[in-house]
Design an enzyme around this catalytic site. Structure first.
Site, mmCIF file in Angstrom:
data_model
loop_
_atom_site.group_PDB
_atom_site.id
_atom_site.type_symbol
_atom_site.label_atom_id
_atom_site.label_comp_id
_atom_site.label_asym_id
_atom_site.label_seq_id
_atom_site.Cartn_x
_atom_site.Cartn_y
_atom_site.Cartn_z
ATOM 1 N N TYR A 1 -6.295 -9.377 11.057
ATOM 2 C CA TYR A 1 -5.050 -9.046 11.763
ATOM 3 C C TYR A 1 -5.071 -9.681 13.147
ATOM 4 O O TYR A 1 -6.141 -9.854 13.733
ATOM 5 C CB TYR A 1 -4.894 -7.522 11.878
ATOM 6 C CG TYR A 1 -4.623 -6.874 10.538
ATOM 7 C CD1 TYR A 1 -3.348 -6.913 9.986
ATOM 8 C CD2 TYR A 1 -5.631 -6.239 9.815
ATOM 9 C CE1 TYR A 1 -3.082 -6.342 8.749
ATOM 10 C CE2 TYR A 1 -5.373 -5.664 8.576
ATOM 11 C CZ TYR A 1 -4.096 -5.715 8.051
ATOM 12 O OH TYR A 1 -3.829 -5.159 6.827
ATOM 13 N N GLU B 1 0.842 -1.202 0.000
ATOM 14 C CA GLU B 1 0.000 0.000 0.000
ATOM 15 C C GLU B 1 0.878 1.253 0.000
ATOM 16 O O GLU B 1 2.019 1.228 0.481
ATOM 17 C CB GLU B 1 -0.882 -0.029 1.265
ATOM 18 C CG GLU B 1 -1.791 1.175 1.393
ATOM 19 C CD GLU B 1 -2.864 1.003 2.482
ATOM 20 O OE1 GLU B 1 -2.808 0.017 3.239
ATOM 21 O OE2 GLU B 1 -3.758 1.875 2.541
ATOM 22 N N ASN C 1 -12.194 -1.305 -0.968
ATOM 23 C CA ASN C 1 -11.495 -1.926 0.170
ATOM 24 C C ASN C 1 -12.229 -1.563 1.456
ATOM 25 O O ASN C 1 -12.558 -0.385 1.680
ATOM 26 C CB ASN C 1 -10.057 -1.379 0.245
ATOM 27 C CG ASN C 1 -9.362 -1.736 1.550
ATOM 28 O OD1 ASN C 1 -8.947 -2.887 1.746
ATOM 29 N ND2 ASN C 1 -9.260 -0.773 2.466
ATOM 30 N N GLU C 2 -12.467 -2.539 2.289
ATOM 31 C CA GLU C 2 -13.116 -2.314 3.594
ATOM 32 C C GLU C 2 -14.230 -1.263 3.461
ATOM 33 O O GLU C 2 -14.206 -0.221 4.124
ATOM 34 C CB GLU C 2 -12.076 -1.924 4.659
ATOM 35 C CG GLU C 2 -11.087 -3.043 4.902
ATOM 36 C CD GLU C 2 -10.197 -2.872 6.149
ATOM 37 O OE1 GLU C 2 -10.230 -1.818 6.783
ATOM 38 O OE2 GLU C 2 -9.473 -3.836 6.472
ATOM 39 N N GLN D 1 2.328 -6.068 5.284
ATOM 40 C CA GLN D 1 2.501 -5.564 3.942
ATOM 41 C C GLN D 1 3.944 -5.806 3.510
ATOM 42 O O GLN D 1 4.833 -5.819 4.360
ATOM 43 C CB GLN D 1 2.202 -4.081 3.889
ATOM 44 C CG GLN D 1 0.771 -3.727 4.260
ATOM 45 C CD GLN D 1 0.398 -2.318 3.814
ATOM 46 O OE1 GLN D 1 1.150 -1.643 3.126
ATOM 47 N NE2 GLN D 1 -0.781 -1.864 4.226
ATOM 48 N N GLU E 1 -5.788 -9.208 3.184
ATOM 49 C CA GLU E 1 -4.918 -8.561 4.174
ATOM 50 C C GLU E 1 -4.904 -9.490 5.373
ATOM 51 O O GLU E 1 -5.965 -9.832 5.903
ATOM 52 C CB GLU E 1 -5.453 -7.199 4.609
ATOM 53 C CG GLU E 1 -5.352 -6.141 3.533
ATOM 54 C CD GLU E 1 -5.760 -4.749 4.021
ATOM 55 O OE1 GLU E 1 -5.601 -4.457 5.225
ATOM 56 O OE2 GLU E 1 -6.258 -3.979 3.187
HETATM 57 O O1 AHR Z 1 -2.894 -2.614 6.230
HETATM 58 C C1 AHR Z 1 -3.232 -1.436 6.882
HETATM 59 C C2 AHR Z 1 -4.709 -1.108 6.763
HETATM 60 O O2 AHR Z 1 -5.465 -2.074 7.434
HETATM 61 C C3 AHR Z 1 -5.303 -1.109 5.380
HETATM 62 O O3 AHR Z 1 -5.075 0.082 4.705
HETATM 63 C C4 AHR Z 1 -6.747 -1.310 5.639
HETATM 64 O O4 AHR Z 1 -7.409 -1.953 4.572
HETATM 65 C C5 AHR Z 1 -6.771 -2.148 6.906
HETATM 66 O O5 AHR Z 1 -7.661 -1.665 7.826
#
Ligand code: AHR
Length: 496
Positions: free
Chosen positions: A246, A27, A173-174, A343, A296
């Protein structure tokens, strides 16, 4: 030392492991693109038309199959025309989510050249939140259209007379959050508008819809996937649904013993996400295969904040978690079509970190490198019998048993490949690996280990954690091997 038994059936292959499971996400955030990948053609740091050579070599070695770009949250505020044409005439714009300016010197054509140099497929995430279907359609035309139009002539002027043939396109995205704060029904309507025109221009593309991780711990949107699919009557417009995940338990390198174990417990909720979404996609789209993408994923430690560009230290524990996640994706290869660790460089669970002209590989890099043989192989049916420990996963109301070993196995020709994470802090586990319908002629192995799972690589100690070759032997009963506490091991068995 405890005992375990791993049985594998080669006559029952379940599905082909999509190589894209070993994908990456880059990103415009902190030092991921700028400095991490792109230094510009005039930089003193050795580069190929602006892309750092050390990073290129590292990603080529991994055979990185796909890279998602330009975001993340950045994607829904990005206007692709800012990033094409002569560098001098590109505007400098504000990156609203990550609080920095973007010189726009890395744009579509630079991303394409980067992907060509790595040998990976590009995956572009489009702007739904602040963009329009027209802008998205024109981006697709610029990249993929073979006819003669003003946009394709612009592409030729910018170095590529031939279309780029980008296959993967994310529709936002999201979009429940930074991608426009839609609810699932409104997003489905927006998605339909975008997808209708995109698919009309190019039938070869595969579109990725934004989903939500139902067991991710945010009950606000845990019905999103159901509501979106229920609303999305036009199955022909959707090729994949994506979720993000995450993990965080304690600090990056000073976590407690309990936090070490807890993170592997949290994996149970990712498995539940995959199972629930697998069932849902099967139910809503019985006549058309829709893939699940985890575009992600990875560790996000408390030290990674906007002010430091989401940079964090990365320990052996992170690498073990990566191995266990990839094992999970392999085991659900019948549905999981792609995954992209967050990332690529310098940000979150990066595979490499840079400082000026220096670069080192994180332990997570080595897990990707050690698992390359799974890419494109057939995932096998297996039975793993081992002890369990208890953990209380995030977002679940009860404690759950966590297997001490995480395993996946696959076959390519006469090679059977196993990846095994010992998810304990302090228990060596002796396991017998048996291939029920084949005799193992020879076996080789590698292990990634450190005395303390809190250890990291660094600029001072770039090779503290690197894979070592193992001495393993096959006997008439299979392979007997001691999997060290908190280690990641790969075994390659050659069948007679
Ligand atoms: O990876 C960091 C951020 O996490 C991304 O930009 C977003 O899609 C997610 O919330």
């Amino acid at each position: 030392m405890s005992q375990a038994h791993i049985r594998i059936w080669t006559e029952l292959p379940a599905a082909r492991i999509n190589p894209n499971i070993y994908g990456h996400f880059a990103e415009h955030l902190g030092r991921c693109i700028y400095e991490g990948i792109w230094v510009g053609p005039k930089s003193r740091i050795p580069n190929d038309k602006g892309v750092r050579l050390d990073v290129l070599a590292a990603l080529k070695q991994l055979r990185a199959p796909v890279v998602r770009w330009p975001g993340g949250c950045f994607a829904d505020a990005y206007h692709w025309r800012d990033g094409i044409g002569p560098a001098k005439s590109r505007p400098e714009t504000v990156n609203i989510w990550w609080r920095q300016n973007d010189p726009n010197s890395f744009g579509t054509d630079e991303f394409m050249r980067f992907c060509q140099a790595v040998g990976c497929a590009p995956y572009i995430c489009m702007n739904v939140g602040s963009g329009t279907p027209q802008e998205a359609l024109e981006w697709l035309e610029y990249c993929n259209f073979g006819g003669d139009t003003t946009l394709t002539r612009m592409r030729a002027d910018n170095g590529s007379p031939e279309p780029y043939g980008v296959k993967y396109w994310g529709v936002g995205n999201e979009n429940w959050g930074c991608g426009g704060r839609f609810d699932a029904r409104d997003y489905a309507k927006e998605y339909t508008r975008f997808a209708t025109y995109l698919k009309a221009l190019d039938l070869e593309i595969e579109l990725i819809a934004c989903g939500f991780s139902p067991y991710g711990g945010n009950p606000k949107w845990d019905n999103w996937n159901h509501d979106f699919c229920h609303q999305m009557r036009h199955a022909d417009l959707i090729d994949h649904l994506s979720i993000h995940r995450y993990f965080a338990r304690g600090a990056a390198t000073s976590f407690s013993d309990a936090e070490f174990r807890a993170v592997f417990g949290d994996l149970i909720t990712l498995e539940k996400d995959i199972q629930a979404t697998d069932r849902l996609l099967g139910y809503f789209y019985p006549d058309r295969f829709v893939g699940l993408i985890i575009d992600e994923w990875g560790m996000w430690h408390p030290s990674a904040v906007v002010d430091n560009g989401l940079e964090q230290e990365s320990s052996l524990r992170d690498a073990l978690l990566a191995g266990a996640c990839l094992n999970l994706f392999n085991r659900y290869a019948h549905r999981v079509t792609m995954a992209n660790i967050a990332q690529t460089i310098n940000v979150l669970q990066s595979v490499a970190n840079t400082d000026g002209s220096k670069m080192y590989l994180t332990p997570t890099y080595h897990v990707f490198d050690m698992m390359r043989s799974h890419m494109g192989a057939l995932v096998l049916t297996q039975d793993v019998q081992c002890d369990h420990y208890e953990s209380h996963p995030v977002a679940l109301s009860q404690k759950h048993p966590v297997p001490e070993l995480s395993v996946s196995s696959s076959q390519s020709g006469n090679k059977v490949f196993l990846s095994v994470v010992n998810q304990t802090l302090d228990k060596d586990i002796e396991a017998v690996v048996q291939i029920t319908d084949g005799r193992i002629a020879s076996v080789s192995g590698k292990v990634l280990h450190a005395d303390d799972p809190r250890d990291t690589n660094s600029f001072e100690h770039p090779k503290r954690i690197t894979p070592k070759r193992l001495k393993v032997e096959a006997g008439p009963e299979g392979v007997s091997h001691v999997f060290q506490a908190h280690s990641f091991t790969t075994l390659t068995c050659t069948l007679e």
